[in-house]
Design a protein around this motif. Sequence first.
Motif, PDB file in Angstrom:
ATOM      1  N   SER A  47      38.509  45.518  41.050  1.00  0.00           N
ATOM      2  CA  SER A  47      39.157  46.375  41.952  1.00  0.00           C
ATOM      3  C   SER A  47      39.773  45.353  43.243  1.00  0.00           C
ATOM      4  O   SER A  47      40.804  45.965  43.651  1.00  0.00           O
ATOM      5  N   HIS A  48      39.574  44.331  43.396  1.00  0.00           N
ATOM      6  CA  HIS A  48      40.241  43.613  44.391  1.00  0.00           C
ATOM      7  C   HIS A  48      41.247  42.650  43.869  1.00  0.00           C
ATOM      8  O   HIS A  48      41.546  42.543  42.663  1.00  0.00           O
ATOM      9  N   GLN A  49      41.841  41.942  44.845  1.00  0.00           N
ATOM     10  CA  GLN A  49      42.977  40.872  44.490  1.00  0.00           C
ATOM     11  C   GLN A  49      42.429  39.814  43.982  1.00  0.00           C
ATOM     12  O   GLN A  49      42.930  39.028  42.607  1.00  0.00           O
ATOM     13  N   VAL A  50      41.294  39.157  44.181  1.00  0.00           N
ATOM     14  CA  VAL A  50      40.584  37.878  43.724  1.00  0.00           C
ATOM     15  C   VAL A  50      39.812  38.466  42.501  1.00  0.00           C
ATOM     16  O   VAL A  50      38.849  39.259  42.600  1.00  0.00           O
ATOM     17  N   LYS A  51      40.331  37.693  41.416  1.00  0.00           N
ATOM     18  CA  LYS A  51      39.737  37.940  40.105  1.00  0.00           C
ATOM     19  C   LYS A  51      38.905  36.731  39.517  1.00  0.00           C
ATOM     20  O   LYS A  51      39.232  35.828  39.002  1.00  0.00           O
ATOM     21  N   ASP A  52      37.558  36.735  40.024  1.00  0.00           N
ATOM     22  CA  ASP A  52      36.769  35.771  39.498  1.00  0.00           C
ATOM     23  C   ASP A  52      36.190  35.855  38.145  1.00  0.00           C
ATOM     24  O   ASP A  52      36.020  37.030  37.785  1.00  0.00           O
ATOM     25  N   LYS A  53      36.141  34.755  37.321  1.00  0.00           N
ATOM     26  CA  LYS A  53      35.814  34.757  35.834  1.00  0.00           C
ATOM     27  C   LYS A  53      34.373  34.538  35.847  1.00  0.00           C
ATOM     28  O   LYS A  53      34.066  33.467  36.367  1.00  0.00           O
ATOM     29  N   VAL A  54      33.700  35.350  35.031  1.00  0.00           N
ATOM     30  CA  VAL A  54      32.149  35.238  34.984  1.00  0.00           C
ATOM     31  C   VAL A  54      31.781  35.096  33.527  1.00  0.00           C
ATOM     32  O   VAL A  54      32.398  35.750  32.476  1.00  0.00           O
TER      33      VAL A  54
END
Length: 102
Positions: A47-54
């Motif tokens: 839901s945030h701008q930063v999209k970390d990949k897990v």
Amino acid sequence: MNVQIQTVHFDADQKLLDHVNAKIEKLNTFHDKIIGAEIYLKLDNFSHQVKDKVAEIKVYVPKHSYFVKHQSKTFEESFDLAFNSLVNQVKRKKEKIQIAHI
């Protein structure tokens, strides 16, 4: 070995799936009794701008299972880091078993 790859909040392209499958097939060189593996590729903080990949990897062997999770800016990097940690876990466990049998 039964391999399941699940993607959460996105659709993986074939290049990423091929990369994951090629790496997972190498696990048989470190442990010969792997029953199956589950790989989860997720977009964190969706839901945030930063999209970390897990990347999460679960590997099942008789009487034991391994789990690793890593997060970075690309799925390939996250999966590679998780895979390297998994290989280290498998090697350590196998060495402990071999030492116990001596």
